[in-house]
Design a protein around this motif. Structure first.
Motif, short mmCIF file in Angstrom:
data_model
loop_
_atom_site.label_atom_id
_atom_site.label_comp_id
_atom_site.label_asym_id
_atom_site.label_seq_id
_atom_site.Cartn_x
_atom_site.Cartn_y
_atom_site.Cartn_z
N ILE A 179 0.71 -1.13 0.05
CA ILE A 179 -0.10 0.13 -0.01
C ILE A 179 0.71 1.36 -0.01
CG2 ILE A 179 -2.05 -1.12 0.94
CD1 ILE A 179 -1.30 0.27 3.60
N ILE A 180 2.15 1.05 0.61
CA ILE A 180 2.95 2.26 0.57
C ILE A 180 3.46 2.72 -0.81
CG2 ILE A 180 5.17 3.32 1.28
CD1 ILE A 180 4.53 2.03 3.96
N GLU A 181 3.76 1.47 -1.65
CA GLU A 181 4.09 1.53 -2.91
C GLU A 181 3.11 2.34 -3.80
OE1 GLU A 181 4.90 -2.27 -4.41
OE2 GLU A 181 6.85 -2.57 -3.42
N LYS A 182 1.88 2.43 -3.26
CA LYS A 182 0.68 2.94 -4.25
C LYS A 182 0.69 4.51 -3.90
CE LYS A 182 -1.08 -0.71 -6.31
NZ LYS A 182 -1.32 -0.74 -7.92
N GLY A 183 1.52 4.84 -2.88
CA GLY A 183 1.40 6.50 -2.57
C GLY A 183 0.79 6.77 -1.37
N ILE A 184 0.45 5.80 -0.62
CA ILE A 184 -0.50 6.22 0.60
C ILE A 184 0.20 7.14 1.43
CG2 ILE A 184 -1.18 5.28 2.91
CD1 ILE A 184 -3.20 4.62 0.82
N LYS A 185 -0.44 8.08 2.15
CA LYS A 185 0.19 9.20 2.88
C LYS A 185 -0.15 9.23 4.29
CE LYS A 185 1.33 12.08 -0.60
NZ LYS A 185 0.95 11.67 -1.74
N HIS A 186 -1.00 8.14 4.72
CA HIS A 186 -1.20 7.93 6.02
C HIS A 186 -1.80 6.54 6.46
CE1 HIS A 186 -3.68 8.40 9.95
NE2 HIS A 186 -3.13 9.69 9.96
N ILE A 187 -1.39 5.93 7.47
CA ILE A 187 -1.48 4.55 7.79
C ILE A 187 -2.12 4.60 9.29
CG2 ILE A 187 -0.96 2.19 8.17
CD1 ILE A 187 1.13 2.57 5.74
N SER A 188 -3.36 4.04 9.59
CA SER A 188 -3.87 3.78 10.82
C SER A 188 -3.47 2.22 10.82
CB SER A 188 -5.31 4.06 11.07
OG SER A 188 -5.39 5.37 10.85
N ASP A 232 9.55 6.30 5.33
CA ASP A 232 9.72 7.76 5.80
C ASP A 232 8.26 8.34 6.42
OD1 ASP A 232 12.43 8.18 5.29
OD2 ASP A 232 11.80 8.42 3.17
N LEU A 233 7.33 7.50 6.65
CA LEU A 233 6.05 7.74 7.55
C LEU A 233 6.34 8.09 8.98
CD1 LEU A 233 4.82 6.57 4.71
CD2 LEU A 233 2.68 6.47 6.04
N ILE A 234 6.08 8.85 9.45
CA ILE A 234 6.52 9.21 10.90
C ILE A 234 5.28 8.85 11.82
CG2 ILE A 234 8.16 10.94 10.46
CD1 ILE A 234 5.94 13.05 11.28
N GLN A 235 5.66 8.40 13.01
CA GLN A 235 4.68 8.10 13.81
C GLN A 235 4.21 9.38 14.71
OE1 GLN A 235 5.69 5.19 16.86
NE2 GLN A 235 3.35 4.44 17.28
N TYR A 236 2.93 9.55 14.64
CA TYR A 236 2.70 10.91 15.56
C TYR A 236 1.32 10.36 16.36
CZ TYR A 236 -2.04 11.51 12.88
OH TYR A 236 -3.25 11.15 12.24
N GLU A 237 0.90 9.30 16.64
CA GLU A 237 0.04 8.68 17.62
C GLU A 237 0.27 7.19 17.82
OE1 GLU A 237 -3.83 7.32 19.35
OE2 GLU A 237 -2.92 6.84 17.20
N ILE A 238 -0.06 6.71 18.72
CA ILE A 238 0.20 5.25 19.03
C ILE A 238 -0.23 4.39 18.01
CG2 ILE A 238 -0.60 3.18 20.38
CD1 ILE A 238 -0.69 5.18 23.10
N SER A 239 -1.22 4.70 17.12
CA SER A 239 -1.58 3.92 16.21
C SER A 239 -1.58 4.23 14.61
CB SER A 239 -3.18 3.06 16.36
OG SER A 239 -3.24 2.58 17.54
N ASN A 240 -1.03 5.82 14.68
CA ASN A 240 -1.26 6.52 13.49
C ASN A 240 0.20 6.95 12.78
OD1 ASN A 240 -4.27 6.96 12.67
ND2 ASN A 240 -4.25 6.95 14.77
N PHE A 241 0.35 6.64 11.52
CA PHE A 241 1.60 7.18 10.86
C PHE A 241 1.49 7.94 9.70
CE2 PHE A 241 2.18 3.33 13.19
CZ PHE A 241 3.30 3.33 13.70
N THR A 242 2.08 8.91 9.28
CA THR A 242 1.94 9.78 8.04
C THR A 242 3.09 10.32 7.71
OG1 THR A 242 0.52 11.90 7.84
CG2 THR A 242 1.89 12.00 9.84
N ILE A 243 3.02 10.84 6.29
CA ILE A 243 3.85 11.79 5.74
C ILE A 243 3.43 13.08 6.37
CG2 ILE A 243 4.43 13.15 3.66
CD1 ILE A 243 5.38 10.24 3.73
N LYS A 244 4.69 14.01 6.88
CA LYS A 244 4.27 15.06 7.59
C LYS A 244 3.50 15.96 6.70
CE LYS A 244 6.91 18.53 10.31
NZ LYS A 244 5.89 18.18 11.43
#
Length: 380
Positions: A179-188, A232-244
């Motif tokens: 899914i990251i290869e598809k260009g997803i910007k945020h993962i829960s 290079d997605l950063i964790q900003y919450e326990i279950s959530n990661f994102t491109i800034k």
């Protein structure tokens, strides 16, 4: 103007997932129309209560909001805009099941102002998807991302689940990689928890499935987190990661203890320090609004101490943690002095990091965040 989040619960599904305990029912066109009329009436009921507010986030959750006709979503947004102004840069999110995202619907969503999609992918392993009762397969999930991007959506979240019976670490890694290869910007990225009364809970109680051991659950989490962070997605919450820059603004309202209202059956609100909700029954919800007597279920009116502890609990979910100056200003107190013993104990045990401006969970602390929160709560 005060900023307000608006959550709209759309309680319709083609088929309820085996792990889900959110309020939802089977969709049909007649019930959808009845529901939408009730929602419009509920929005009107807030006319005197929201003076001085502007909506900067709107979140269509469910259920499966993408079952509902885009025209009806447009009516809801227009009614909100008649009630209070919608910020020109508002984040407007809709949750989606992969196989409900047609080109026609995606075009319509763009036209009515939806600018963020949250796609419930969960896994790309078809056997795992069947086990948890999802009605899409892995190919449909990946195709839905392509279709969304083709139709101009860049701000896309993917929900990914781990700790599923029969799931392996490599399943989790493979799903995230693709899914990251598809260009997803945020993962829960969240762990399956068996909720009482759900089909998976009953199966586990009857020894028909076996949940992964706790150590293996953690192994899945660490492996998935590693793949996400390597991209290079950063964790900003326990279950959530994102491109800034692609953090979910609506969910940040929950974690920052900001105000929001929930519309629709079972939806929860936090307004003027009161937590309340609507009944979890569509028929009752509609009947009450037809006669203009929707009674909110008051859960609690939070005292200053309640607000303080809840703020600690919510902010510790965020990787940036608690801003000490912000806390002191919000509650007119001295955080470091008030929680001196707790801070000392947690810091010595490598569960929190402490500096002059912030207190946040360490990696070890994130693993046992509930324990850390309990330590702070013991001061009351």
């Amino acid at each position: 103007m005060k900023k307000l989040g608006i959550y709209i619960h759309i309680p319709f599904c083609k088929q309820k997932c085996n792990y889900c305990d959110f309020y939802s029912i089977k969709w049909d066109s007649e019930t959808e129309n009845k529901y939408v009329e009730a929602i419009l009436n509920e929005i009107k009921s807030y006319k005197e209560k929201l003076n001085g507010f502007i909506a900067d986030t709107i979140f269509f959750g469910g259920g499966t909001p993408t079952i509902v006709k885009p025209y009806n979503l447009k009516r809801i947004i227009e009614e909100i805009n008649d009630l209070i102004a919608i910020d020109k840069n508002a984040e407007i999110t809709i949750e989606a099941n992969p196989n409900t995202l047609s080109d026609e619907k995606l075009t319509a969503y763009k036209e009515i102002g939806v600018n963020r999609l949250s796609i419930g992918i969960q896994s790309l392993n078809d056997e795992i998807l069947k086990k948890i009762g999802r009605i899409h397969n892995g190919d449909e999930a990946l195709n839905s991302i392509d279709r969304a991007k083709k139709n101009g959506f860049e701000n896309i979240n993917a929900d990914v689940m781990f700790n599923i019976p029969g799931q392996t670490v490599s399943d989790v890694e493979d799903t995230i990689e693709k899914i990251i290869e598809k260009g997803i910007k945020h993962i829960s990225f969240y762990s399956l928890k068996l909720e009482k009364g759900t089909p998976l809970y009953i199966m586990e109680q009857n020894n028909k499935i076996v949940m992964p051991e706790e150590d293996y659950e953690r192994e899945m989490y660490y492996a998935g987190r590693s793949v996400i962070e390597n991209h290079d997605l950063i964790q900003y919450e326990i279950s959530n990661f994102t491109i800034k820059g692609y953090e979910c603004k609506h969910n940040l309202k929950y974690w920052n203890q900001e105000e929001y209202i929930g519309l629709g059956p079972s939806a929860h609100s936090f307004l003027k320090n009161i937590r309340f909700s609507n009944p979890s029954d569509l028929n009752l919800y509609c009947e009450n609004l037809q006669s203009n007597k929707l009674e909110k279920i008051i859960h609690e009116e939070l005292s200053e101490d309640d607000l303080m502890f809840e703020y600690i609990m919510l902010r510790l979910r965020l990787t940036e943690g608690i801003n000490i100056d912000e806390f002191n200003n919000k509650f007119s107190t001295d955080f470091m002095k008030m929680f001196e013993n707790q801070i000392d104990y947690l810091h010595k045990n490598n569960l929190i990091d402490v500096d002059n401006s912030n207190i946040k969970l360490t990696a070890k602390g994130m693993d046992i965040s509930n324990y850390v929160i309990t330590i702070f709560n013991n001061s009351y």
